[in-house]
Design an enzyme around this catalytic site. Structure first.
Site, PDB file in Angstrom:
ATOM      1  N   ASP A   1     -38.715   6.067 -53.132  1.00 55.87           N
ATOM      2  CA  ASP A   1     -38.174   5.522 -54.380  1.00 55.87           C
ATOM      3  C   ASP A   1     -38.798   6.176 -55.603  1.00 55.87           C
ATOM      4  O   ASP A   1     -38.138   6.357 -56.628  1.00 55.87           O
ATOM      5  CB  ASP A   1     -38.398   4.009 -54.433  1.00 55.87           C
ATOM      6  CG  ASP A   1     -37.337   3.254 -53.655  1.00 55.87           C
ATOM      7  OD1 ASP A   1     -36.687   3.873 -52.793  1.00 55.87           O
ATOM      8  OD2 ASP A   1     -37.164   2.050 -53.903  1.00 55.87           O
TER       9      ASP A   1
ATOM     10  N   LYS B   1     -37.214   0.718 -48.684  1.00 57.99           N
ATOM     11  CA  LYS B   1     -36.033   0.289 -47.930  1.00 57.99           C
ATOM     12  C   LYS B   1     -36.190   0.550 -46.448  1.00 57.99           C
ATOM     13  O   LYS B   1     -35.396   0.071 -45.643  1.00 57.99           O
ATOM     14  CB  LYS B   1     -34.766   1.027 -48.411  1.00 57.99           C
ATOM     15  CG  LYS B   1     -34.561   1.028 -49.899  1.00 57.99           C
ATOM     16  CD  LYS B   1     -34.704  -0.350 -50.484  1.00 57.99           C
ATOM     17  CE  LYS B   1     -35.194  -0.336 -51.915  1.00 57.99           C
ATOM     18  NZ  LYS B   1     -36.356   0.462 -52.205  1.00 57.99           N
TER      19      LYS B   1
ATOM     20  N   CYS C   1     -42.314   2.589 -46.200  1.00 59.14           N
ATOM     21  CA  CYS C   1     -41.948   2.366 -47.602  1.00 59.14           C
ATOM     22  C   CYS C   1     -40.688   1.523 -47.784  1.00 59.14           C
ATOM     23  O   CYS C   1     -39.986   1.192 -46.841  1.00 59.14           O
ATOM     24  CB  CYS C   1     -41.827   3.704 -48.310  1.00 59.14           C
ATOM     25  SG  CYS C   1     -43.419   4.546 -48.460  1.00 59.14           S
TER      26      CYS C   1
ATOM     27  N   SER D   1     -38.470  -1.793 -59.626  1.00 54.55           N
ATOM     28  CA  SER D   1     -39.526  -1.358 -58.721  1.00 54.55           C
ATOM     29  C   SER D   1     -40.530  -2.490 -58.550  1.00 54.55           C
ATOM     30  O   SER D   1     -40.733  -3.310 -59.457  1.00 54.55           O
ATOM     31  CB  SER D   1     -40.227  -0.134 -59.312  1.00 54.55           C
ATOM     32  OG  SER D   1     -41.500   0.047 -58.748  1.00 54.55           O
TER      33      SER D   1
END
Length: 553
Positions: free
Chosen positions: A78, A121, A119, A470
């Site tokens: 991301d 997703k 991480c 985020s």
């Protein structure tokens, strides 16, 4: 065994022949087949070391008498995808990850699975697959990155994002910004604060799908390899006892996961991921559950971005088991875990190795950082089906706010306005057409939120979006506004200068415009006509649900 379908009987001689082409022996064919799902790649700092973790897992599987078969999934960082077109693809990758694991596991008829994600997703995608497949399963999250060190202070990736705003405001030099760029992320692992990746690791352990201590064991710590090895061994015990994923992923376990998430002030993205994972397990987890549990749960660990502690501090204070001890009275202690024992039995063996540090990093509920948990769900005329905010990362000054809207159709326009000093104290930035359908892909707004924080505006400017944030976001940033603008939600009708009311303690988000005026605007509103895309994103747009339902297909 389930794998007998591909290896037993005369008619499976061709199948065995193909297995033997890969070096598999007759002795191994007689043993359980364990799929090792590894999201290792050379694209994500949180994943570059997972080849070593997978080797440890496979060693554990072999020690316990199984045969490991490693296969891979995709992954998107991301941080690297942030702030440009690439961010549209991050959340949609979750469903692809889950589907790819399902396809391989079902085709090869594995007896059990070990999942190795790290991480954003990627962890949710693995967990969705675990619930969907319902095999004996265990998750080994890859561990956090150590914090960087600049100017006698610990720093992380968010320090760099916010430094852009600091540079723009004249608070640091270009040389200082470059020094942060070089030193903030010192090696492998997921970014060093309680951002989405580490939140999901902690939630996975709280859900009961990782061994105790796994979530906060850092990427460079040999403890992670020992946990990986024990996890490979443990999955064979789960297989022998026929303990499958859904026996662990119960409603009580999801309540525990939410409660720990709220106690540690985790990412608002869990309000997307946990409902999606629960759905795969046949459990309905409405957005309201987060708010109900939040009102009952003290915020006892204040980590970056809302606080000053890093995940390394949480690990040294005892990790998630220590957090669980502090709020043991609020947890469902009879929930089964991958240890093969209940949560209550697991907690009997927890010893706090660093009691002095523990008292400050993980506080007693009697001196909690906040009396309520990290996430609040706001509703009102601007968000009839709900929105989410990380309330523990909001300044006391901004828990209640009323200000004029500054409306932008997309993140880029908002970022440009912030950089051009067009946003003034008191403003409420509204970024729309960034929802699951409208984006498509529901981008994170970290570029905008970091600029606001870095320029010193997070105590005076709010941001509202039908997109998401985020896990590194702090300040009065309200996301997941539902219905989204693309579907004609009220956020589509906001105009510059409209007054917006935010009242986090009262859980209100209102557009202070009369109903008659809104009806007139709705008559004039035209749904956007996006350019046709010959891509996965267009299929995603047609199939994805609203954010309040977890943005599931």
């Amino acid at each position: 065994m389930r794998s007998d379908a591909v290896k037993r009987g005369l008619e499976r001689a061709p199948h065995r022949s193909l297995l033997k082409a890969m070096g598999i022996t007759d002795e191994e064919i007689d043993r359980p087949f364990v799929g090792v799902v590894n999201s290792w790649n050379e694209l994500i700092p949180g994943h570059v070391h997972l080849d070593k973790v997978a080797e440890a897992v496979k060693a554990g599987v072999r020690l316990a008498g199984g045969v490991p078969f490693e296969f891979s999934t995709i992954g998107i960082c991301d941080g690297i995808a942030m702030g440009h077109e690439g961010m549209r693809y991050s959340l949609p990758s979750r469903e692809v990850i889950a589907a790819s694991i399902e396809l391989v596991a079902q085709a090869y008829r594995f007896d059990a699975l070990v999942f190795i994600p790290t991480c954003d997703k990627i962890v949710p995608g693995h967990l969705m697959a675990a619930a969907r497949l319902n095999l004996p399963s265990i998750v080994v999250t890859g561990g956090a990155m150590c914090p960087g060190f600049v100017d006698d202070r610990k720093v992380d990736l968010i320090s760099v994002f916010e430094a852009i705003g600091e540079y723009k405001a004249g608070r640091i030099s270009e040389e200082q910004l470059r020094e942060l760029e070089n030193l903030a992320c010192p090696g492998p692992g997921s970014c060093a604060g309680m951002f989405t990746a580490n939140t999901m690791a902690c939630v996975t352990e709280a859900l009961g799908l990782s061994l105790p201590g796994c979530a906060t064991a850092h990427a460079v710590d040999a403890k992670k390899l020992r946990i990986a090895k024990r996890s490979g061994m443990k999955v064979l015990e789960l297989l022998e006892r026929n303990i499958t994923a859904r026996e662990i992923m119960t409603e009580k376990a999801f309540e525990n996961a939410i409660r720990i998430d709220l106690a540690i002030g985790g990412s608002t993205n869990t309000a997307l991921h946990l409902p999606a994972i629960a759905r795969e397990a046949g459990i309905e987890l409405p957005l309201e559950a987060f708010d109900r549990i939040s009102r009952e749960t003290p915020h006892i660990a204040s980590l970056r971005p809302g606080g000053e502690h890093f995940l390394l501090d949480l690990e040294q204070a005892g990790g998630i088991p220590a957090v669980m001890l502090k709020i043991k009275h609020l947890l469902n202690l009879d929930a089964l875990t991958v240890t093969g024992s209940t949560l209550e039995e697991n907690l009997k063996h927890v010893r706090i190795a660093n009691p002095k540090k523990n008292r400050e990093v993980i506080r007693d509920p009697s001196r909690a950082y906040h009396t309520e948990g990290g996430i609040a769900v706001l509703k009102g005329s601007l968000a009839p089906r709900g929105s989410v905010v990380k309330q523990t990362a909001v300044s006391e000054k901004m828990l209640r706010h009323r200000g004029p809207a500054r409306v932008f159709n997309g993140e880029e326009a908002a970022v440009e306005a912030i950089l051009n000093d067009e946003i003034k104290p008191g403003d409420v930035i509204v970024i729309r057409y960034e929802g699951p359908k409208g984006g498509p892909g529901m981008r994170e707004m970290l570029a905008a939120t970091s600029l606001i924080a870095g320029m010193g505006l997070s105590d005076s400017v709010a941001l509202i979006t039908d997109g998401r944030f985020s896990g590194g976001t702090r300040g009065p940033c309200i996301g997941h506004v539902s219905p989204e603008a693309y579907e004609g939600g009220p956020i589509a009708l906001v105009e510059d200068g409209d007054m917006v009311e935010i009242d986090i303690p009262a859980r209100k988000l209102n557009l202070l415009v009369g109903q008659e005026e809104l009806e007139e605007r709705r008559k004039r509103w035209q749904p956007p006509q996006p350019e046709p895309r010959r891509s996965y994103l267009e299929s995603y747009r047609r199939a994805v649900s609203s954010a309040d339902l977890g943005a599931v297909l």
